[in-house]
Every structure is written in structure tokens, then in C-alpha cells.
Design a protein around this motif. Sequence first.
Motif, mmCIF file in Angstrom:
data_model
loop_
_atom_site.group_PDB
_atom_site.id
_atom_site.type_symbol
_atom_site.label_atom_id
_atom_site.label_comp_id
_atom_site.label_asym_id
_atom_site.label_seq_id
_atom_site.Cartn_x
_atom_site.Cartn_y
_atom_site.Cartn_z
ATOM 1 N N ASN A 119 -38.929 75.144 76.981
ATOM 2 C CA ASN A 119 -38.526 74.226 78.052
ATOM 3 C C ASN A 119 -37.679 74.931 79.099
ATOM 4 O O ASN A 119 -37.741 74.589 80.286
ATOM 5 C CB ASN A 119 -37.764 73.046 77.456
ATOM 6 C CG ASN A 119 -38.642 72.190 76.554
ATOM 7 O OD1 ASN A 119 -39.856 72.137 76.729
ATOM 8 N ND2 ASN A 119 -38.024 71.530 75.571
ATOM 9 N N ALA A 120 -36.870 75.900 78.652
ATOM 10 C CA ALA A 120 -36.029 76.619 79.617
ATOM 11 C C ALA A 120 -36.853 77.550 80.490
ATOM 12 O O ALA A 120 -36.540 77.762 81.667
ATOM 13 C CB ALA A 120 -34.942 77.404 78.876
ATOM 14 N N ASP A 121 -37.885 78.134 79.934
ATOM 15 C CA ASP A 121 -38.734 79.061 80.692
ATOM 16 C C ASP A 121 -40.165 78.881 80.186
ATOM 17 O O ASP A 121 -40.520 79.347 79.098
ATOM 18 C CB ASP A 121 -38.271 80.506 80.502
ATOM 19 C CG ASP A 121 -39.064 81.483 81.361
ATOM 20 O OD1 ASP A 121 -39.876 81.012 82.186
ATOM 21 O OD2 ASP A 121 -38.876 82.699 81.209
ATOM 22 N N SER A 122 -40.979 78.207 80.976
ATOM 23 C CA SER A 122 -42.352 77.917 80.545
ATOM 24 C C SER A 122 -43.233 79.152 80.547
ATOM 25 O O SER A 122 -44.358 79.101 80.050
ATOM 26 C CB SER A 122 -42.961 76.858 81.458
ATOM 27 O OG SER A 122 -42.971 77.306 82.806
ATOM 28 N N TYR A 123 -42.751 80.257 81.097
ATOM 29 C CA TYR A 123 -43.524 81.501 81.113
ATOM 30 C C TYR A 123 -43.035 82.490 80.057
ATOM 31 O O TYR A 123 -43.372 83.680 80.121
ATOM 32 C CB TYR A 123 -43.446 82.158 82.497
ATOM 33 C CG TYR A 123 -44.115 81.353 83.574
ATOM 34 C CD1 TYR A 123 -45.495 81.412 83.753
ATOM 35 C CD2 TYR A 123 -43.373 80.526 84.405
ATOM 36 C CE1 TYR A 123 -46.115 80.666 84.746
ATOM 37 C CE2 TYR A 123 -43.991 79.770 85.394
ATOM 38 C CZ TYR A 123 -45.358 79.846 85.558
ATOM 39 O OH TYR A 123 -45.973 79.106 86.540
ATOM 40 N N ASN A 124 -42.267 82.002 79.107
ATOM 41 C CA ASN A 124 -41.755 82.853 78.034
ATOM 42 C C ASN A 124 -42.813 82.925 76.921
ATOM 43 O O ASN A 124 -42.958 82.005 76.115
ATOM 44 C CB ASN A 124 -40.433 82.286 77.503
ATOM 45 C CG ASN A 124 -39.762 83.234 76.529
ATOM 46 O OD1 ASN A 124 -40.329 84.249 76.128
ATOM 47 N ND2 ASN A 124 -38.538 82.907 76.146
ATOM 48 N N ALA A 125 -43.559 84.010 76.880
ATOM 49 C CA ALA A 125 -44.636 84.147 75.893
ATOM 50 C C ALA A 125 -44.088 84.240 74.481
ATOM 51 O O ALA A 125 -44.712 83.767 73.526
ATOM 52 C CB ALA A 125 -45.475 85.378 76.220
ATOM 53 N N ALA A 126 -42.905 84.847 74.310
ATOM 54 C CA ALA A 126 -42.328 84.976 72.971
ATOM 55 C C ALA A 126 -42.001 83.613 72.366
ATOM 56 O O ALA A 126 -42.095 83.434 71.145
ATOM 57 C CB ALA A 126 -41.073 85.844 73.028
ATOM 58 N N ALA A 127 -41.624 82.652 73.195
ATOM 59 C CA ALA A 127 -41.340 81.307 72.686
ATOM 60 C C ALA A 127 -42.596 80.679 72.104
ATOM 61 O O ALA A 127 -42.560 80.050 71.030
ATOM 62 C CB ALA A 127 -40.774 80.438 73.812
#
Length: 822
Positions: free
Chosen positions: A466-474
Amino acid sequence: MANTLVDDIYDGYNDYPSVYNIKDLEQDELFQEALSTSYAKRSIFTPKIPGSAMRLGTSTGFHRSGTGVSMRPTTSGLRPMTAVRGAGYTSSSRQPFDPLNMSSSTRGPAPPLETGKEDTPEEKIKVAEKKIMELIESSIEAAYENNMRVALERAREASSRERALIRLQEQAGLSDSHNVDLTFAVIFNLAIQYTNNNMFTEAIATYQAITRNRMFSNSARLKMNMGNVYVKMGQLSQAIKMYRMAFDQAPTAHKDLRIKIMHNIGMLFVQMGRLEEAANSFEWVMKERAEFKAGLHAVLCHFALSHRDKMKRAFLELLEVQLNIDQEDRYNISTDDVASNILNEILKNDDLSKLEKELKSEVERTILCAAKLIAPVIEDTLTAGFAWCVDSIKSSAYGPLVADLEISKAMVFLHNRETQLAIDTLKMFENRESKANSSAATMLSFVYFLQGDYDQAERCGEIARNADSYNAAAYVNLSACAIRKGELNIARELLLCALDTDASHVQALYNLGLVYKKQSMYEEALECFWKVRNIVRHDPQTLYQIGHLYQLMSDVDQAAEWYNQLLGIIPCDPGVLQKLGEMYDSAGDKQQAYQFYSDSYRFFPANFEVIDWLGSYFVSMQIAEKSLVYFKKAVELAPDEPRWRLLVAACLRRTGQFHKALAEYQDIHNKFPENIECLKFLIRLCSDLGLKEAQLYATELKRAEKAKELKDRQGSARPGSRRSNSGTSSRAGSGMSVLSDHRSSPTFGKRENQGLSSAGIARSNRIPTNENIIEATNDTNDQTDTRYVDPIGPLPIRPMTSAGKRDDDFGDEELGDDLLPV
């Protein structure tokens, strides 16, 4: 008379007949005689063109005959010879006298003008210089195309032509006009090509030829090139000497050159282990002009020397270096003009903007690297060291790096296995900016996943996404949690989202391949692992997965090829060797399978599956002595497992060592009195050897069977329990269970489906087992079932011999071991 002369200049010409009267000459005898003997009165003589047999005596090519000569009457002597050819007349061409070439219109166009001759020394020198320059340019182009051999050949040819040019100038006496710059270019290019072809000795000699010649003005700068060559040769002391000579001879105005030379000197001191001198060199560079690279190297030198104060000072000097890039302020311009916005967006992605981003990223990595390096050692505690670095960075122009340093601090805590401190550090980012919060939540999710708290891991993964929608690691962390729950479809969708964000994310590709593999989508899984292999060329896990997928797809050849590639990287992997052994065993190639199983046992002798296969292999080959070695090794590894002891005793029986086998069975019975198979073997051996203990073991066998039957009834009467089949119940408590259920080889599954003996060793390379029944009668005349099955198969059938009477003469002799049947 004067008037008459004025009016007619020829008037009165015939008034003087004694002088000018021509008519009187006709009666003059001397004049007439001279006239008759003159050239004009001679007969016309036509000369002939001489043939090949005629002797050429004169310059005209032939002899003239009949030259007209006469005797003057006054002197009665010979007349002198006169010219027979007029000016401009050529007898051979027979052309009329035409000195002004007036008749050219009748003879066609005039011939072209003659060009300048090139055989003069000056022209030859110019041509040679041009050819030499062409060779130099061609050599440089070949070196640029990485064709070093051709570049060296052309450089050598240019050198040889240049020497020939010098000789030509000396012969022509034009040595003073020699082009010194051309000579410098030839020799310098030759030295460079020697260096490119790793001919360092020739390169040094060529550079020395330049530096020792005073005709070349800037030859001192070539000391740097000589220093570089000495570095490649490994002569660091000589390289430092050359660098220092170049540094001393470099003008003060060439500040950049002097800084580079000093930086090279510092790097060589580091390689030589002279860290104090290296630190001094880098500090000099920082004083002249502060640089990030030199500052980092100075920090590293002081770190290696354990100088806390100097580390802090060098780190502060590093933070004072200015990057002078206002990228965000430059491109974050919002105007109402659409054209300006479009131009601004284009400028954000141009080459200059990319270069600025790379420089900024390199600076951030440099500062964080230095901070993470010195933080654990500059203070008494790790927390205090990181606090000092954080305060220093906050007060500098690189304040945004504090968040990254805090995350690095948490990583250090994890490395030191201080998990709670790492979690507390990461929780501090919950209310901070989105990027740092996303990174911290991703790490927290990973930590909770390793701890087995999958709910917390999933919650933190959601926060990171939710904080970074482009965070692939999440997405990868969330997919791992979904895999743990068995939700493979959800995990697959999350991994596809991660790949949409970053198509080259290695963890996402690898996990997606595992998901496809669990879903039996082998083609898709193979595609994922192929992509991982293209990114990480020699990853052992990826090679294993590709080989295993081909094995699951029944492509034995491809699987063997990939396993062999994996063995090329890790030649001592026992698991891969075992896999290859299983494949060749299922294909029926026992010899090749034995080779791989043997190698696997050599690297990891504690694998019971490999021990089991090797022992069974030698039993099938009727070499029980070698099987005994492996089963004894299994007994050492698992002394509380009766199965391996029973196999050892069976091997002793097969080798004819019945008393040792009996002792082994008795020892097993003492340690495991409830083992039914051991009691059956004891009854059989005691009966064969004629021992009285057979009746005692039969009684114990009956009691053990009753106890086991009662136990099975109690187990079947419990709610939710299920009754075992007869084959399993007969082995309960005996330790003779089959191999573990986690075997992945198709061979193992096939063997298990074919049925197992009571000892749990049903191998395709075994001799089929036959049941031998022995009845033992006790005092109460009760019949006790003493049936047993040999765990390694029946004894080999001995050949039938004569039934005649045995010779009693050999009854008391003992046979040697070499005479025993094999």
C-alpha cells in the motif's frame, strides 16, 4: 643629286656597272666556274635507310657518300665541308620546317602537357610520409575494433617505413627537413600496440626510446604510461617510481593530471600493504580537490589501520564534497503550458539526466558504504556508532540518506542475530515517508516470515504494498505467505504482479517457477527457470530445477545433461549424484547407477538411501562381503535401528559365518526383545546348528506375537484409528520398515508398488524371496509359526554333488578360507 636620293632610294643603282652590274657576271669565267662546281649543281642524292647489316658510323645512322667538295682555282685546295641539314630539319621524319607549329590544325590536337615528375626526392618523401600516416590511422582503427594483432602488425610496418624514410632523407641530403612529430607518432603508437598485445618488455623499451630522446618535448608525460605497464607486469615499486617522476615533471597548471597520478600512487600503496602512505596520498588528493572516490579510499585506509579519529575526520571530509546537481529542482517545473510540460518530460529522460541520476546514485552508495563500514567501530557500541553517523549525515547536504542508514542498521542487527533490535528499528518507520516505510515494512515481513509468524508477515507485506505499489519485493513476500497457506493461484497472481513491476526480479521468477512446478505446469515452470538462468548464468539451484523438471517430464537425456552441468559447477554435490544414480537405475543401467551412487556415498556417507542401494546392489551381485561394509556403516550411524543390524546378520549368514550371525542375532534380541523377525532368525539358526535354544526362542516368539496382536487390537479399538494391513503390522516395532516416504525417484515408487519383504528391502536387483517354514514343537505340543523371510534373499543354490558316501579321511580336517565356496 641629294633630292634624287630622297625621292628614290634605288635610283642610280645601275650607274656603277663595275661594281653592281649583274650582267657582267655571265661573262666572268671565275664566277661561272665556281657556280658550276657549287652544291646547287650537284646531282641529287637520295640516301637509303640503313638495314640491319649496315654498320652505323655516324650520328645520323648511316654513311653519306659523294659529299660534294671542289678545289678552288685560286688555292687549288680542298673546300671545307659545309652543313647538309638546315636548322629545324630532320631527315628521318621528313617534316617541313615549322618552328611555330602552324600546321597543327592539319595534324590533330596538341599533346597534353607533361605532369610533374614524382621521382624527385622531395616527392618520394611526401609519398612516404602520407603512407606512414595512413598506416598509423589504420593501426588505431584496428585497435579500436579490438583486433590487436592487426594493429600491432600495421604499427610495426609504419615503424619500418619510417626508418626507410630517414635513410632516404639522409641519401638526398634532406635530413634537416625531417618531421619529428611523425617519428613521435610512429613510436608512440607502436608502444601502445605492444601494451595492448601484452608485450610489456617491448613496450617499456619503446617508451624509453621516446623519453630518452630530447627532440620530443612532452615525453615526460609518457612516464605515466610506463607506470601503467609496470603495474600490469606486477612491478609495483617500479610503477610508483615512474608515477612519481611523472608527477614531478607535470606542470602545476595541469591539476587534474597531478591528482590522477597521486590517486594511482595511493592505490599502489594499498596493494603493497603500505596503508599509511596510501592514506597520505588520498588525503593530499582531498586537499587539492575533494572527490568521493578518494574520500572513500581514505576512510578504508583508516579503517584498516583502526584509527577512530581519522575515520571520523575522513568521513566528515567525504560529506563536505558537493555534488552540484539540482536534478529535482530543475525538472519539477509545473506550468500551464502543455508544450513546456512535454519538453520537461523529455528532458527528464535524456542522456544528461540519466548521467546525473547515475552520479547521484553512486554518491549515495559511497556515503552509505562508508557509514556502514565505520559505524560498528568508531564507538564502543554499535548503536552509538550508527547514532554518530546519523547525526553527521543529518547536518550535511545528504540528509535524505538517514532513512537508508537506519535500514542498514537494522540489517546489521539481523546479521548479529539481534532480531528484536532489528524489529524495533524497523518499526520506527511506520509514520514516515512512503518510500522508507515501504522498505522497512518489506524487511519486517521477511523477518516475521522467517520466524514463522505468517499472519504478521502478511500484514507487513500489505503495508509495504500500500505504501509503494511498485515495490516488487512486497508482492514476493505476500506470495510466499500465500504459498504457505496452499493458495497457489493467489501466489501466482501476486508473482505476476511483481514481474509486471520489475520483469527481471530474480526472486519473483524463481518462486513463480516453483509455483508452476507444484501445479504440474512443467512447461511454464521451465520457461521461468530459463529466464532466471539468462539473468544469473551459473546459479546451481536454477540448474537443478531445470534438470529436475526435465526428469519429471521423462526427458532423461536432457535431465542428465543439466545435472552434469550442475556437477561441473559443484562436482561434490551428493544429492545430484544420487539423482543421476536413480535415473540410470530406473533406465536399467546398473553399472552407471553404481558409479554415481558410489560417488554420492564418497562425498556424503551418512545417506541411508544410498547405503541401502549400494548394499542391495552387491547382494544382487552375490558379493555379500562388500554389502557388509555398507550395512556396518549404517549400524554406526543408527545404532538404535534394528533393521541395519538384521541386514548385517543376514550378510554374515550369506558369507557362511553362522556363529557370528548367531551372536549378532542374540545381541539384537537382547536390545530389542520384542523384534519378531530376529526371533524367527534365531529359531532357524539354532535349529540348523542343533542348539537347544531354539525351543526357548520359539516360546518367546509366541509371547511376542500375542503381545503384538493385543496391541494391534487396542489400537484398532480407539476412535478414529485405522487398522493396519497385515504386511505392515507384521513389521511393527521391528525397525524393518521401508525407506522413507519422501523419496522422489520414480524407481523408489515402482519398487514400493511391487511389494516389500518383511525386512523392508524389496529391490529390483534382488533375487526373488522364498518363504521357508520351520515348525518347532514345545512340551505342550503347540505349533508355533516361525516363518521368516531372509531380508537379503535366499541363499544361493549350491550345485548338486554326488550322493555317494563321504570319505571319512577328511572328517577331522578344517578347511581353509580359500577353500570355502564363494
